[in-house]
Design a protein around this motif. Structure first.
Motif, PDB file in Angstrom:
ATOM      1  N   LEU A  27       0.830  -1.209   0.000  1.00 60.21           N
ATOM      2  CA  LEU A  27       0.000   0.000   0.000  1.00 60.21           C
ATOM      3  C   LEU A  27       0.861   1.255   0.000  1.00 60.21           C
ATOM      4  N   THR A  28       1.938   1.241   0.766  1.00 59.71           N
ATOM      5  CA  THR A  28       2.854   2.379   0.823  1.00 59.71           C
ATOM      6  C   THR A  28       3.479   2.642  -0.540  1.00 59.71           C
ATOM      7  N   ARG A  29       3.686   1.577  -1.307  1.00 59.67           N
ATOM      8  CA  ARG A  29       4.260   1.715  -2.656  1.00 59.67           C
ATOM      9  C   ARG A  29       3.211   2.108  -3.693  1.00 59.67           C
ATOM     10  N   GLY A  30       1.967   2.279  -3.256  1.00 62.14           N
ATOM     11  CA  GLY A  30       0.923   2.741  -4.160  1.00 62.14           C
ATOM     12  C   GLY A  30       0.153   1.657  -4.883  1.00 62.14           C
ATOM     13  N   GLU A  31       0.318   0.404  -4.483  1.00 62.78           N
ATOM     14  CA  GLU A  31      -0.401  -0.690  -5.137  1.00 62.78           C
ATOM     15  C   GLU A  31      -1.884  -0.673  -4.762  1.00 62.78           C
ATOM     16  N   ASN A  32      -2.700  -1.177  -5.663  1.00 58.52           N
ATOM     17  CA  ASN A  32      -4.143  -1.294  -5.451  1.00 58.52           C
ATOM     18  C   ASN A  32      -4.417  -2.612  -4.732  1.00 58.52           C
ATOM     19  N   ILE A  33      -4.645  -2.559  -3.418  1.00 56.39           N
ATOM     20  CA  ILE A  33      -4.783  -3.746  -2.586  1.00 56.39           C
ATOM     21  C   ILE A  33      -6.208  -3.858  -2.063  1.00 56.39           C
ATOM     22  N   ARG A  34      -6.762  -5.077  -2.164  1.00 60.47           N
ATOM     23  CA  ARG A  34      -8.014  -5.426  -1.499  1.00 60.47           C
ATOM     24  C   ARG A  34      -7.767  -6.686  -0.689  1.00 60.47           C
ATOM     25  N   ILE A  35      -8.545  -6.872   0.348  1.00 63.93           N
ATOM     26  CA  ILE A  35      -8.403  -8.034   1.207  1.00 63.93           C
ATOM     27  C   ILE A  35      -9.732  -8.774   1.230  1.00 63.93           C
ATOM     28  N   VAL A  36      -9.673 -10.072   0.964  1.00 59.39           N
ATOM     29  CA  VAL A  36     -10.839 -10.934   1.083  1.00 59.39           C
ATOM     30  C   VAL A  36     -10.524 -11.889   2.220  1.00 59.39           C
ATOM     31  N   ALA A  37     -11.291 -11.798   3.305  1.00 60.66           N
ATOM     32  CA  ALA A  37     -11.047 -12.621   4.480  1.00 60.66           C
ATOM     33  C   ALA A  37     -12.234 -13.543   4.720  1.00 60.66           C
ATOM     34  N   ILE A  38     -11.945 -14.806   5.009  1.00 57.51           N
ATOM     35  CA  ILE A  38     -13.018 -15.750   5.301  1.00 57.51           C
ATOM     36  C   ILE A  38     -13.749 -15.313   6.561  1.00 57.51           C
ATOM     37  N   CYS A  39     -12.999 -14.878   7.562  1.00 63.25           N
ATOM     38  CA  CYS A  39     -13.636 -14.399   8.789  1.00 63.25           C
ATOM     39  C   CYS A  39     -12.773 -13.311   9.411  1.00 63.25           C
ATOM     40  N   GLY A  40     -13.259 -12.748  10.471  1.00 64.70           N
ATOM     41  CA  GLY A  40     -12.514 -11.720  11.172  1.00 64.70           C
ATOM     42  C   GLY A  40     -13.448 -10.746  11.847  1.00 64.70           C
ATOM     43  N   ASP A  41     -12.851  -9.872  12.595  1.00 70.92           N
ATOM     44  CA  ASP A  41     -13.605  -8.861  13.322  1.00 70.92           C
ATOM     45  C   ASP A  41     -13.104  -7.492  12.889  1.00 70.92           C
ATOM     46  N   PRO A  42     -13.921  -6.743  12.141  1.00 69.29           N
ATOM     47  CA  PRO A  42     -13.481  -5.431  11.680  1.00 69.29           C
ATOM     48  C   PRO A  42     -13.093  -4.502  12.829  1.00 69.29           C
ATOM     49  N   GLY A  43     -13.633  -4.763  14.010  1.00 69.88           N
ATOM     50  CA  GLY A  43     -13.311  -3.941  15.171  1.00 69.88           C
ATOM     51  C   GLY A  43     -11.880  -4.099  15.640  1.00 69.88           C
ATOM     52  N   GLU A  44     -11.177  -5.130  15.167  1.00 71.78           N
ATOM     53  CA  GLU A  44      -9.793  -5.360  15.567  1.00 71.78           C
ATOM     54  C   GLU A  44      -8.782  -4.638  14.676  1.00 71.78           C
ATOM     55  N   ILE A  45      -9.238  -3.986  13.612  1.00 70.00           N
ATOM     56  CA  ILE A  45      -8.328  -3.226  12.754  1.00 70.00           C
ATOM     57  C   ILE A  45      -7.842  -2.030  13.550  1.00 70.00           C
TER      58      ILE A  45
END
Length: 155
Positions: A27-45
């Protein structure tokens, strides 16, 4: 600029700092990044990641965050609601998808999947997660060149 999808079992996963470092480095290098996660808690970001990279807007969670006790019931209800879809029925076939189809795991993911995701590169850490990504590619829901990364026990 290429589009890159990180296909992960869980995001964020605090014990896998190497994955987070790889994502933030790109991301710092300017790449277009998306994340697909099977599970997780958005509150932990972390607030820092959210402020710097707007991470919550980059993550798609494929299953709902819920108590494990209720997991089987909600999985079954989700699958039953979508049994009319061909891809959901296909995802239940263990002869095609082996362990991924057990207990309706793959069918739940397919049921919750909004639209196919296209990327130039799909990076998947760990063998078991990469097998799931491959199954989703076969179902037409992930489109792009899959780059599995193996660690420790996977090798």
């Amino acid at each position: 600029m290429s589009s890159i999808v990180f296909f992960l079992d869980r995001y964020p996963n605090l014990s896998e700092t190497f994955v987070s470092d790889q994502i933030t480095g790109l991301l710092t290098r300017g790449e277009n990044i998306r994340i697909v996660a099977i599970c997780g808690d958005p509150g932990e970001i972390s607030a820092e990641l959210e402020q710097q990279f707007q991470m919550s807007g980059r993550v798609l969670y494929l299953t709902k965050h819920r108590h494990p006790r209720w997991n089987a019931i909600f999985r079954a209800l989700t699958i039953v609601r979508h049994l009319g879809r061909h891809d959901v029925r296909q995802a239940l076939r263990s002869d095609l998808f082996g362990p991924c189809s057990k207990k309706g795991f793959l069918a739940e993911i397919v049921s919750n999947w909004p639209t196919p995701i296209r990327a130039d590169v799909i990076i998947s850490h760990f063998g078991t997660t990469s097998v799931t990504a491959l199954a989703l590619q076969k179902l037409g829901l992930l489109q792009g060149r899959l780059l599995p990364i193996f660690h420790g026990y996977d090798v």
